[in-house]
Scaffold this active site. Structure first.
Site, short mmCIF file in Angstrom:
data_model
loop_
_atom_site.label_atom_id
_atom_site.label_comp_id
_atom_site.label_asym_id
_atom_site.label_seq_id
_atom_site.Cartn_x
_atom_site.Cartn_y
_atom_site.Cartn_z
N GLU A 124 0.87 -1.17 0.00
CA GLU A 124 0.00 0.00 0.00
C GLU A 124 0.90 1.22 0.00
O GLU A 124 1.50 1.54 1.04
CB GLU A 124 -0.91 -0.01 1.25
N CYS A 141 -2.46 9.26 2.81
CA CYS A 141 -2.06 8.62 1.54
C CYS A 141 -3.06 8.96 0.43
O CYS A 141 -2.67 9.14 -0.72
CB CYS A 141 -1.92 7.12 1.72
P1 NAD Z 1 8.68 4.50 4.34
O1 NAD Z 1 8.63 3.65 3.13
O2 NAD Z 1 9.84 5.38 4.54
O3 NAD Z 1 8.61 3.58 5.66
C1 NAD Z 1 7.54 2.70 5.90
C2 NAD Z 1 8.02 1.60 6.83
O4 NAD Z 1 9.01 0.81 6.17
C3 NAD Z 1 8.68 2.09 8.11
O5 NAD Z 1 8.29 1.28 9.17
C4 NAD Z 1 10.17 1.92 7.81
O6 NAD Z 1 10.97 1.76 8.97
C5 NAD Z 1 10.15 0.65 7.00
N1 NAD Z 1 11.32 0.44 6.13
C6 NAD Z 1 12.24 1.34 5.71
N2 NAD Z 1 13.14 0.74 4.89
C7 NAD Z 1 12.78 -0.56 4.80
C8 NAD Z 1 13.28 -1.69 4.07
N3 NAD Z 1 14.36 -1.59 3.29
N4 NAD Z 1 12.63 -2.85 4.17
C9 NAD Z 1 11.51 -2.96 4.93
N5 NAD Z 1 10.99 -1.93 5.64
C10 NAD Z 1 11.61 -0.75 5.57
O7 NAD Z 1 7.32 5.30 4.35
P2 NAD Z 1 6.88 6.43 5.38
O8 NAD Z 1 7.63 7.66 5.06
O9 NAD Z 1 6.94 5.87 6.75
O10 NAD Z 1 5.33 6.61 5.03
C11 NAD Z 1 4.84 7.57 4.16
C12 NAD Z 1 4.42 6.92 2.87
O11 NAD Z 1 3.45 5.91 3.12
C13 NAD Z 1 3.75 7.90 1.92
O12 NAD Z 1 4.23 7.69 0.63
C14 NAD Z 1 2.27 7.52 2.01
O13 NAD Z 1 1.52 7.85 0.87
C15 NAD Z 1 2.37 6.04 2.20
N6 NAD Z 1 1.14 5.51 2.79
C16 NAD Z 1 0.36 4.70 2.00
C17 NAD Z 1 -0.84 4.22 2.51
C18 NAD Z 1 -1.74 3.34 1.67
O14 NAD Z 1 -2.58 2.69 2.25
N7 NAD Z 1 -1.59 3.30 0.35
C19 NAD Z 1 -1.23 4.54 3.81
C20 NAD Z 1 -0.40 5.36 4.56
C21 NAD Z 1 0.78 5.83 4.04
#
Ligand code: NAD
Length: 512
Positions: free
Chosen positions: A247, A281
């Site tokens: 997502e 999001c």
């Molecule tokens: P991010 O991708 O930076 O981090 C998300 C999670 O992934 C965190 O827990 C992080 O620690 C972890 N992570 C980081 N590197 C990783 C790796 N290599 N492998 C596995 N996990 C790893 O995202 P963010 O900045 O925390 O969130 C914001 C983003 O999330 C925005 O783009 C937003 O649109 C999206 N979002 C999408 C939805 C949806 O349902 N489509 C909902 C909420 C947020």
């Protein structure tokens, strides 16, 4: 001032991170970054605990969600305080996005999971139905890794975990490093609701922990976060041949038709763009308004936006940016837009009155698709409005993006709005409303293009935490198998007669 900062640690010792409040920039705690060994140990505990949990009747697992619902209601002030301390979001948003939505999903799955996961007898088609019986049973996958972001830190940790658990899985939950305590609280509440030890474990840490979880040997990853991390997660899951749902981010368009109710559309644009300080999001990131109503709509938006109250305490409408990394993206997109000729009608700067990470609710006009603000996810309280010739041009521009999470259409004509909605390249569309698909579990939720892979929530989403396992039983106790060998000309002729009778005769209506 960084919200998350590495602390100095001795070699060979787990890394530690210091966290600060985005509202005050004051320190609010520290976390340990759990490493691959920690993740492996947690997975071992989960593997031991999961079979007994899966063996319970689904009704009993659903009762755990009922108890969790009661705990969310009882402990709502604590949850709200934790979320606000870590994010600086407005109280009303913590209440609606985190508490109301959590109550709703817990209640929804507690009530319906037993029905959704009940073994199903399915009637076979054609001649098969006379020979065999089919039952589909929903077996849990085993251990599910849930990796979550910071923008809805309680609900986005609770919702997928609750679904995976009620389906009979164990869960390893890895909340964002920005909001670890909100995520941990979701885990604590589910455990306090009666989960046996080891069935749900919360891992603290950053990308190191998330990457270790993807490679540890779990049976599925449910990931919510950015497109760039989503690609890494997908690669890790592909290497291990395990399923994942992704997502991811969006750059959602809003189309305002000539016949839209402009007051409602203006109010909807504000809610879509500024709720959760734009860090939603499915937030409205681009508005296309047809020329003949563009001035009236824009004036209504500007007047309303100028009245919004931004703050760090007490009553306010628009809160903090939760992470300095996001504030830098907003600054960069805004500088690019202004340099390329955008007009700032409201806001357009960091809030000088507030000490923390605050960007004023902003309205931009004279924007175009050369600007980052229209092409990329900004994830901030920015509302760019673009005047278009007609709805066809709005549609073309709405689809001119690598993202496809959701979209909104505003019109008084339900038929026209529906026809337009069906042509938008997005995971879901809302008509005359801000996007609220995630809040309707009956609506499959998930993005197209770079916005994700797979769909979550509802019956379909719940079943995706299971393997749908067919059990086919021969109606005649296996007697048919006795005639399998030897192959011969007589049997071939018989099968040819059957093919003619079933597929090449009027009987196909009944038997095909
Ligand atoms: P991010 O991708 O930076 O981090 C998300 C999670 O992934 C965190 O827990 C992080 O620690 C972890 N992570 C980081 N590197 C990783 C790796 N290599 N492998 C596995 N996990 C790893 O995202 P963010 O900045 O925390 O969130 C914001 C983003 O999330 C925005 O783009 C937003 O649109 C999206 N979002 C999408 C939805 C949806 O349902 N489509 C909902 C909420 C947020």
């Amino acid at each position: 001032m960084a919200i998350v900062q590495p602390l100095e640690t001795a070699p060979g010792v787990r890394r530690r991170l210091e966290l600060r409040s985005p509202s005050t920039l004051e320190p609010i705690g520290e976390i340990e970054v759990q490493n691959a060994d920690d993740v492996r140990a947690a997975l071992e505990r989960a593997r031991k605990a999961q079979p007994a949990w899966a063996a319970l009747p689904v009704e009993e697992r659903a009762r755990t969600l009922e108890r969790a619902l009661k705990l969310v209601i009882e402990r709502q002030d604590e949850i709200i305080a934790t979320v606000i301390e870590e994010t600086g979001k407005a109280q009303g948003e913590a209440l609606s996005m985190e508490i109301f939505a959590s109550c709703d999903v817990l209640s929804y799955y507690a009530k319906r999971a037993p029905k959704f996961l009940r073994p199903e007898k399915r009637r076979l088609h054609g001649m098969l139905r006379f020979l065999k019986k089919l039952q589909v049973v929903y077996r849990p996958l085993g251990v599910v890794g849930v990796i979550t972001p910071w923008n809805g830190p309680f609900i986005l940790s609770l919702n997928p975990s609750a679904q995976a658990l009620v389906a009979g899985n164990a869960v390893l939950l890895k909340p964002s490093e920005i909001t670890p305590r909100s995520g941990a609280l979701a885990g604590e509440i589910l455990r306090d609701a009666g989960l046996p030890d080891g069935v749900l474990q919360v891992l603290t840490g950053d990308g190191e922990t998330g990457a270790a979880l993807c490679e540890a040997g779990v049976d599925k990853i449910c990931f919510t976060g950015s497109v760039s991390t989503g690609r890494k997660v997908a690669t890790a899951c592909a290497k291990q041949l395990i399923p994942c749902t992704l997502e991811l981010g969006g750059n959602d368009p809003m189309i305002v038709c000539a016949d839209a109710d402009l007051e409602s559309a203006a109010a909807g644009a504000l809610a879509g763009a500024y709720m959760n300080t734009g860090q939603y999001c499915c937030g409205t990131e681009r508005v296309y308004v047809v020329d003949e109503v563009a001035d009236a709509f824009t004036d209504a938006v500007v007047a309303r936006a100028a009245e919004l109250r931004q703050g760090a305490s007490g009553e306010f409408d628009v809160g903090a940016i939760f992470w300095d990394r996001q504030l830098e993206v907003i600054d960069r997109h805004m500088a690019d837009a202004v340099e390329r000729g955008a007009t700032v009608r409201v806001g357009g700067r960091r809030n000088p009155e507030l000490a923390g990470l605050y960007y004023e609710p902003t309205v931009l006009t004279e924007v175009d698709h050369d600007m980052l603000i229209m092409k990329e996810e900004t994830f901030g309280p920015i509302l760019p409005i673009m005047r278009v010739r007609d709805e066809e041009e709005a549609l073309r521009l709405a689809n001119d993006t690598r993202y496809g999470l959701s979209a909104t259409v505003w019109s008084k004509d339900p038929y026209r709005a529906n026809e337009l909605a069906k042509r938008i390249e997005a995971g879901g569309v809302c008509i005359n409303d801000m996007t609220m698909t995630y809040g309707c579990p009956e609506a499959p939720f998930g993005g197209l293009k770079d916005s994700g892979v797979g769909q979550v929530n509802g019956e379909h989403g719940l079943k995706s935490y299971c393997h749908a396992m067919p059990i086919i039983t021969d109606r005649f106790g296996g007697r048919q198998a006795r005639g399998f060998y030897p192959y011969n000309a007589k049997k071939d002729a018989g099968l040819r007669r059957v093919i003619r009778m079933v597929f090449d005769s009027p009987l196909r209506r009944f038997l095909g």
